[in-house]
Write a protein that holds these residues in place. Sequence first.
Motif, PDB file in Angstrom:
ATOM      1  N   ILE A 152       0.765  -0.731  -0.051  1.00 39.81           N
ATOM      2  CA  ILE A 152       0.351  -0.202   0.197  1.00 39.81           C
ATOM      3  C   ILE A 152       1.208   1.302   0.136  1.00 39.81           C
ATOM      4  O   ILE A 152       1.677   1.449   0.841  1.00 39.81           O
ATOM      5  N   SER A 155       0.096   7.519  -1.298  1.00 41.78           N
ATOM      6  CA  SER A 155      -0.344   8.520  -1.860  1.00 41.78           C
ATOM      7  C   SER A 155      -1.747   7.657  -2.366  1.00 41.78           C
ATOM      8  O   SER A 155      -3.044   8.202  -1.859  1.00 41.78           O
ATOM      9  N   ARG A 156      -1.989   6.319  -1.431  1.00 41.55           N
ATOM     10  CA  ARG A 156      -3.216   5.746  -1.500  1.00 41.55           C
ATOM     11  C   ARG A 156      -4.142   4.991  -0.212  1.00 41.55           C
ATOM     12  O   ARG A 156      -4.680   4.382  -0.596  1.00 41.55           O
TER      13      ARG A 156
END
Length: 171
Positions: A152, A155-156
């Motif tokens: 992960i 940015s996510r």
Amino acid sequence: MLLNNPADLLRLLAIALLVYPALVAMLRISGKRTLSKLNAFDFVVTVALGSTLATILLSRDVSVVEGILALALLVALQYAVALLAVRWPPSQRLLKARPTVLLRDGRLRLDTMLATRVTESEIRQAARSHGAGDLNDIAAVVLETDGNLSVITQSRIGDGSCLADVRDEGR
């Protein structure tokens, strides 16, 4: 050496024509979860089904009825265990491991990596496979219950709610 007995081929063909459709029917009735690889237990059942099918096909010591019963028993046990896990959540602690954070905010969790026997190289490979070029751009790498590494990126990560059920020993 290539062919001991032509009758063996006919026997194999006859058994396959009986057992394979029975296995397909059992798998269709039991649902998609039976052949899933959601965790190590599911994977072991899948391997056991394959091994049992091979034994039925190749061993003269196992009758077709015994073989189909063995397959049905494995499918039924898998179904029962999955149902238990869904209906009684405390059983999940016995049936499957929790996902585990191996890297958080660009920092490797060396103790956790050692305990789970995952190398830094494997984490870097997962990061590269995800398209990351810098570990500092990664919010988390998680060792999932099926043995896969989830990556992960910063940015996510959003609110991080996808990590709610993940063991994070560094926090």
